[in-house]
Scaffold this active site. Structure first.
Site, PDB file in Angstrom:
ATOM      1  N   HIS A   1      -2.238  -5.442   1.484  1.00 20.62           N
ATOM      2  CA  HIS A   1      -3.573  -6.010   1.245  1.00 20.62           C
ATOM      3  C   HIS A   1      -3.369  -7.425   0.739  1.00 20.62           C
ATOM      4  O   HIS A   1      -2.374  -7.718   0.070  1.00 20.62           O
ATOM      5  CB  HIS A   1      -4.313  -5.195   0.172  1.00 20.62           C
ATOM      6  CG  HIS A   1      -5.499  -5.912  -0.410  1.00 20.62           C
ATOM      7  ND1 HIS A   1      -6.751  -5.849   0.143  1.00 20.62           N
ATOM      8  CD2 HIS A   1      -5.601  -6.738  -1.497  1.00 20.62           C
ATOM      9  CE1 HIS A   1      -7.584  -6.589  -0.575  1.00 20.62           C
ATOM     10  NE2 HIS A   1      -6.908  -7.134  -1.578  1.00 20.62           N
TER      11      HIS A   1
ATOM     12  N   LYS B   1       0.807  -1.220   0.000  1.00 25.13           N
ATOM     13  CA  LYS B   1       0.000   0.000   0.000  1.00 25.13           C
ATOM     14  C   LYS B   1       0.847   1.279   0.000  1.00 25.13           C
ATOM     15  O   LYS B   1       2.048   1.244   0.283  1.00 25.13           O
ATOM     16  CB  LYS B   1      -0.928  -0.007   1.214  1.00 25.13           C
ATOM     17  CG  LYS B   1      -2.005  -1.085   1.169  1.00 25.13           C
ATOM     18  CD  LYS B   1      -2.898  -0.995   2.394  1.00 25.13           C
ATOM     19  CE  LYS B   1      -4.040  -1.977   2.361  1.00 25.13           C
ATOM     20  NZ  LYS B   1      -4.909  -1.820   3.549  1.00 25.13           N
TER      21      LYS B   1
ATOM     22  N   ARG C   1      -2.228 -14.362   4.318  1.00 22.45           N
ATOM     23  CA  ARG C   1      -2.968 -13.685   5.384  1.00 22.45           C
ATOM     24  C   ARG C   1      -2.231 -13.831   6.720  1.00 22.45           C
ATOM     25  O   ARG C   1      -2.202 -12.900   7.514  1.00 22.45           O
ATOM     26  CB  ARG C   1      -4.402 -14.202   5.447  1.00 22.45           C
ATOM     27  CG  ARG C   1      -5.145 -13.860   4.125  1.00 22.45           C
ATOM     28  CD  ARG C   1      -6.618 -13.865   4.199  1.00 22.45           C
ATOM     29  NE  ARG C   1      -7.160 -12.838   5.064  1.00 22.45           N
ATOM     30  CZ  ARG C   1      -7.236 -11.537   4.768  1.00 22.45           C
ATOM     31  NH1 ARG C   1      -6.761 -11.081   3.621  1.00 22.45           N
ATOM     32  NH2 ARG C   1      -7.787 -10.692   5.608  1.00 22.45           N
TER      33      ARG C   1
ATOM     34  N   ARG D   1       2.197  -6.448   9.136  1.00 19.13           N
ATOM     35  CA  ARG D   1       1.427  -5.345   9.725  1.00 19.13           C
ATOM     36  C   ARG D   1       1.933  -4.964  11.110  1.00 19.13           C
ATOM     37  O   ARG D   1       1.905  -3.780  11.466  1.00 19.13           O
ATOM     38  CB  ARG D   1      -0.053  -5.688   9.727  1.00 19.13           C
ATOM     39  CG  ARG D   1      -0.636  -5.644   8.311  1.00 19.13           C
ATOM     40  CD  ARG D   1      -2.056  -6.129   8.266  1.00 19.13           C
ATOM     41  NE  ARG D   1      -2.653  -5.918   6.954  1.00 19.13           N
ATOM     42  CZ  ARG D   1      -3.712  -6.577   6.522  1.00 19.13           C
ATOM     43  NH1 ARG D   1      -4.300  -7.478   7.294  1.00 19.13           N
ATOM     44  NH2 ARG D   1      -4.197  -6.330   5.324  1.00 19.13           N
TER      45      ARG D   1
END
Length: 137
Positions: free
Chosen positions: A115, A9, A85, A102
């Site tokens: 993402h 991102k 994920r 993250r």
């Protein structure tokens, strides 16, 4: 082999941490079968995130995703969707496990660096949104 779609991102691209994220991609055993750096228009972001169009965060999300370049990728390995994920971590970096992208690089729930497709159906929509079959090696 399974394929999934991933985005690095704007917040991560702006902080010049693409390489650090790619290192985690490769360490997790993914093969990058397609990758390009693009600047999304607001309209393209709205089309990509159409599933969220009724959500209160939709406009902010589309503005954020079109504010500066992103890196879009198609990743391949066994169990690619679930593994990606896990590598990304929880949407909110504050809740993500140590060592995930993250947790290590995310700034907030919106500026969480990456993402990833959440299902085979979303991957089937997201991959051809950005890549033709000729671009996937």
């Amino acid at each position: 082999m399974e394929r999934t779609f991933a985005i690095i991102k704007p917040d991560a691209v702006e902080r010049n941490i693409i390489g650090k994220i790619l290192e985690k991609v490769e360490t997790a055993g993914f093969r990058i079968v397609g990758m390009k750096k693009i600047l999304l228009s607001k309209c393209e972001a709205e089309g990509f995130y159409y599933v969220h169009k009724e959500r209160p965060f939709f406009n902010d999300l589309c503005s954020f995703m079109s504010r500066s370049p992103v890196v879009v990728m198609v990743l391949e390995r066994e169990n690619a969707i679930n593994t990606w994920r896990e590598v990304m971590g929880a949407t909110n970096p504050a809740n993500a496990e140590a060592g995930t992208i993250r947790k290590d690089f995310g700034l907030s729930i919106e500026e969480n660096s990456v993402h990833g497709s959440d299902s085979p159906e979303s991957a089937a929509y997201e991959i051809p949104y950005f890549f033709s079959q000729l671009e996937l090696l």
